[in-house]
Write a protein that holds these residues in place. Structure first.
Motif, PDB file in Angstrom:
ATOM      1  N   THR A   1      -1.588  -8.292   7.905  1.00  0.00           N
ATOM      2  CA  THR A   1      -2.483  -8.418   9.707  1.00  0.00           C
ATOM      3  C   THR A   1      -3.796  -7.477   8.963  1.00  0.00           C
ATOM      4  O   THR A   1      -5.070  -7.831   9.539  1.00  0.00           O
ATOM      5  CB  THR A   1      -2.680  -7.412  10.622  1.00  0.00           C
ATOM      6  OG1 THR A   1      -1.859  -5.749  10.185  1.00  0.00           O
ATOM      7  CG2 THR A   1      -0.817  -7.592  10.895  1.00  0.00           C
ATOM      8  N   LYS A   2      -4.056  -7.729   7.631  1.00  0.00           N
ATOM      9  CA  LYS A   2      -5.012  -6.590   7.140  1.00  0.00           C
ATOM     10  C   LYS A   2      -5.825  -7.542   6.624  1.00  0.00           C
ATOM     11  O   LYS A   2      -6.353  -8.533   6.692  1.00  0.00           O
ATOM     12  CB  LYS A   2      -4.859  -5.516   5.689  1.00  0.00           C
ATOM     13  CG  LYS A   2      -3.395  -4.800   6.388  1.00  0.00           C
ATOM     14  CD  LYS A   2      -4.159  -3.754   6.869  1.00  0.00           C
ATOM     15  CE  LYS A   2      -2.774  -2.484   7.638  1.00  0.00           C
ATOM     16  NZ  LYS A   2      -2.337  -1.915   6.596  1.00  0.00           N
ATOM     17  N   ASN A   3      -7.611  -6.488   6.564  1.00  0.00           N
ATOM     18  CA  ASN A   3      -8.523  -7.745   6.439  1.00  0.00           C
ATOM     19  C   ASN A   3      -8.505  -9.225   4.818  1.00  0.00           C
ATOM     20  O   ASN A   3      -9.055 -10.523   4.795  1.00  0.00           O
ATOM     21  CB  ASN A   3      -9.624  -7.326   6.215  1.00  0.00           C
ATOM     22  CG  ASN A   3      -9.978  -5.825   7.196  1.00  0.00           C
ATOM     23  OD1 ASN A   3      -9.479  -6.161   7.816  1.00  0.00           O
ATOM     24  ND2 ASN A   3     -12.010  -6.077   7.115  1.00  0.00           N
TER      25      ASN A   3
ATOM     26  N   CYS B   1       0.871  -0.851  -0.326  1.00  0.00           N
ATOM     27  CA  CYS B   1       0.433   0.057  -0.594  1.00  0.00           C
ATOM     28  C   CYS B   1       1.196   1.401  -0.030  1.00  0.00           C
ATOM     29  O   CYS B   1       0.924   2.216  -0.181  1.00  0.00           O
ATOM     30  CB  CYS B   1      -0.595  -0.218   1.425  1.00  0.00           C
ATOM     31  SG  CYS B   1      -2.020   1.229   1.461  1.00  0.00           S
ATOM     32  N   THR B   2       2.393   0.753   0.438  1.00  0.00           N
ATOM     33  CA  THR B   2       2.268   2.400   1.063  1.00  0.00           C
ATOM     34  C   THR B   2       2.598   2.938  -0.344  1.00  0.00           C
ATOM     35  O   THR B   2       3.473   4.199  -1.187  1.00  0.00           O
ATOM     36  CB  THR B   2       4.272   2.163   1.652  1.00  0.00           C
ATOM     37  OG1 THR B   2       3.617   1.249   3.533  1.00  0.00           O
ATOM     38  CG2 THR B   2       5.201   3.143   1.367  1.00  0.00           C
ATOM     39  N   ALA B   3       3.811   1.377  -1.296  1.00  0.00           N
ATOM     40  CA  ALA B   3       4.394   1.446  -2.479  1.00  0.00           C
ATOM     41  C   ALA B   3       3.153   2.298  -3.830  1.00  0.00           C
ATOM     42  O   ALA B   3       3.123   3.056  -4.430  1.00  0.00           O
ATOM     43  CB  ALA B   3       4.220   0.732  -3.620  1.00  0.00           C
TER      44      ALA B   3
ATOM     45  N   ALA C   1      -5.522   1.693   3.292  1.00  0.00           N
ATOM     46  CA  ALA C   1      -5.110   0.493   4.047  1.00  0.00           C
ATOM     47  C   ALA C   1      -6.075  -0.841   4.758  1.00  0.00           C
ATOM     48  O   ALA C   1      -6.254  -1.709   4.849  1.00  0.00           O
ATOM     49  CB  ALA C   1      -3.755   0.944   4.912  1.00  0.00           C
ATOM     50  N   HIS C   2      -7.265  -0.031   5.373  1.00  0.00           N
ATOM     51  CA  HIS C   2      -8.093  -0.849   6.384  1.00  0.00           C
ATOM     52  C   HIS C   2      -9.282  -1.079   5.853  1.00  0.00           C
ATOM     53  O   HIS C   2     -10.026  -1.214   6.352  1.00  0.00           O
ATOM     54  CB  HIS C   2      -8.625  -0.254   7.340  1.00  0.00           C
ATOM     55  CG  HIS C   2      -7.306   0.444   8.532  1.00  0.00           C
ATOM     56  ND1 HIS C   2      -6.805   1.250   9.577  1.00  0.00           N
ATOM     57  CD2 HIS C   2      -6.072   0.182   7.976  1.00  0.00           C
ATOM     58  CE1 HIS C   2      -6.126   1.320   9.953  1.00  0.00           C
ATOM     59  NE2 HIS C   2      -5.121   0.830   9.294  1.00  0.00           N
ATOM     60  N   ALA C   3      -9.623  -0.447   4.601  1.00  0.00           N
ATOM     61  CA  ALA C   3     -11.216  -0.442   4.288  1.00  0.00           C
ATOM     62  C   ALA C   3     -11.552  -1.364   2.898  1.00  0.00           C
ATOM     63  O   ALA C   3     -12.132  -0.358   2.469  1.00  0.00           O
ATOM     64  CB  ALA C   3     -11.645   0.992   3.528  1.00  0.00           C
TER      65      ALA C   3
HETATM   66  C1  LIG Z   1      -0.393  -1.132   7.069  1.00  0.00           C
HETATM   67  C2  LIG Z   1      -1.166   0.502   6.054  1.00  0.00           C
HETATM   68  C3  LIG Z   1      -0.214   0.926   5.552  1.00  0.00           C
HETATM   69  C4  LIG Z   1       1.085   0.605   4.902  1.00  0.00           C
HETATM   70  O1  LIG Z   1      -0.060  -0.855   4.150  1.00  0.00           O
HETATM   71  P1  LIG Z   1       1.752  -2.023   3.490  1.00  0.00           P
HETATM   72  O2  LIG Z   1       0.716  -2.491   2.359  1.00  0.00           O
HETATM   73  O3  LIG Z   1       2.425  -2.172   4.521  1.00  0.00           O
HETATM   74  O4  LIG Z   1       2.825  -0.633   2.682  1.00  0.00           O
HETATM   75  C5  LIG Z   1      -0.552   2.301   5.390  1.00  0.00           C
HETATM   76  N1  LIG Z   1      -2.380   3.146   5.717  1.00  0.00           N
HETATM   77  C6  LIG Z   1      -2.106   2.274   7.476  1.00  0.00           C
HETATM   78  C7  LIG Z   1      -3.594   3.011   7.605  1.00  0.00           C
HETATM   79  C8  LIG Z   1      -1.843   1.372   7.987  1.00  0.00           C
HETATM   80  O5  LIG Z   1      -2.574   0.815   8.371  1.00  0.00           O
END
Ligand SMILES: *Cc1c(COP(=O)(O)O)cnc(C)c1O
Length: 390
Positions: A183-185, A58-60, A157-159
């Motif tokens: 850890t994500k959904n 997600c950072t990318a 990232a959470h949604a």
């Molecule tokens: C986990 C997270 C990210 C980063 O996600 P990655 O896939 O690890 O890069 C970015 N923003 C929020 C709010 C997150 O919880």
């Protein structure tokens, strides 16, 4: 008490994921290939996205979003302190300046009025984080973005699985980044997806793979040509087929995983909602919550222990917890560079002091859920501040 430790977050990985990975390995195609393409297609359908680009995080996705929108030195990007560092680090990477504004007391999402007040002639974009899986106020934020000619980027990232006014998060034309971190959904171990208009994603696709003018993976397919051109110095942000294989299996069971998260949340709300010691998470009427996190907030006046001690008590009862998040302005890099004080964002700061995230994962059994509830209520019972009768 439990005899084994309940981790804060355990991914739900079964035979489907394991077999999908083995199949990908046996196929001989390890890096970005047909499974990655299929994952993009199925993810698009799942969130009704105009277009999607699979990435290694997600950072990318957030970094590419800013680069595609030509955000750089001299520009300002408004975002929230109540997020993971990645949302703000990427702004620093581009050379732009992050501008933090405080959050709403209930959802801990960006406060639209505060966003509007922070706009200057240098402001180019807003990064809205859908905190814990509860969508930010998109109608208000879109209106502000339109009025001041700013880009709205969503950190989703959470949604995954969330919706605003019935519209899935990710279904807009604006750039939206999802995470498939462990850890994500929905997880691929590490991974991410950027959604938005195909016009924006076409540039992101080039920039996310070295700045090559055509997709490298198709060079190796039957009839692929060897020639390519570097049109700008890009990044190495592609998702592998092994990751995508996990993602496809996870997508297949996503609705069931979300349903289980909702069940656990119902059980927590029922157990904690009637106690004045706790502030349980709110859900606004016009949203579908993705329930990535269950953030319980303590009312300090009701307890003789603070949040840190509460977490120690949870650990002693063999329940893993976490805190989301240490606000950005309290991390030393940001604090020192921008001369922040803890109470510069009082809502975020107060929420941080009183919050803990409880285990929430579809891998949890009913007994696990009951153990978490028992632990929380036991601590409350033991450390309730005694009231002196008037
Ligand atoms: C986990 C997270 C990210 C980063 O996600 P990655 O896939 O690890 O890069 C970015 N923003 C929020 C709010 C997150 O919880």
């Amino acid at each position: 008490m439990r005899d084994n430790f309940l981790p804060f977050s355990l991914p739900l990985i079964g035979n489907e994921e394991i077999e999908a990975v083995v199949e990908a390995l046996r196929s001989g195609w390890l890096t970005s290939g047909p499974r990655m393409k299929q994952f993009e297609t199925e993810f698009c359908q799942a969130v009704h996205a105009p277009s999607a680009l699979a990435l290694n995080s997600c950072t990318a996705g957030l970094h590419l979003a800013l680069k595609v929108l030509n955000i750089g030195p001299g520009d300002e990007v408004i975002t929230t302190p109540m997020t993971f560092a990645a949302s703000v680090n990427v702004i620093e990477h581009t050379g732009a300046t992050p501008v933090l504004v405080d959050v709403e007391p209930d959802t801990l999402n960006l406060q639209p009025d505060a966003v509007e007040q922070a706009i200057t002639p240098q402001t180019r974009a807003i990064i809205a984080v859908h905190y814990a899986g509860h969508p930010a106020e998109l109608i208000a934020l879109r209106a502000i973005a339109e009025q001041y000619n700013l880009h709205l980027i969503e950190d989703a990232a959470h949604a995954i699985g969330a919706a605003f006014d019935g519209q899935p998060i990710g279904s807009g034309e604006n750039l939206t980044a999802f995470s498939f971190y462990a850890t994500k959904n929905l997880t691929t171990g590490e991974g991410g997806m950027l959604t938005g208009s195909s016009e924006l994603l076409d540039r992101a696709r080039v920039l996310g793979l070295h700045g090559m003018n055509r997709e490298a993976w198709s060079r190796y397919a039957a009839g692929g040509k060897w020639a390519y051109d570097i049109v700008e110095p890009g990044f190495k942000y592609n998702m592998t087929d092994v990751q995508a294989a996990i993602g496809l299996a996870q997508l297949n069971r996503f609705d069931r995983m979300q349903a289980r998260r909702h069940e656990i949340v119902q059980a927590y709300n029922k157990a904690f909602g009637s106690h004045s010691t706790f502030l349980i998470p709110t859900t606004r009427a016009h949203v579908t919550h993705a329930w990535h996190l269950y953030v319980l907030r303590l009312r300090p006046a009701e307890l003789s222990i603070n949040r840190n001690q509460f977490i120690d008590e949870m650990t002693a009862r063999r329940i893993g917890t976490s805190v989301h998040f240490i606000p950005i302005h309290m991390h030393s890099y940001y604090r020192d560079k921008y001369n922040f004080h803890p109470d510069d964002f009082p809502v975020a700061h107060t929420a941080f002091q009183n919050m803990l995230s409880l285990p929430l994962s579809p891998s949890m059994s009913d007994q696990d859920v009951a153990d978490v509830i028992d632990a929380v209520l036991d601590i409350r019972q033991k450390f309730a501040r005694r009231r002196i009768a008037a």
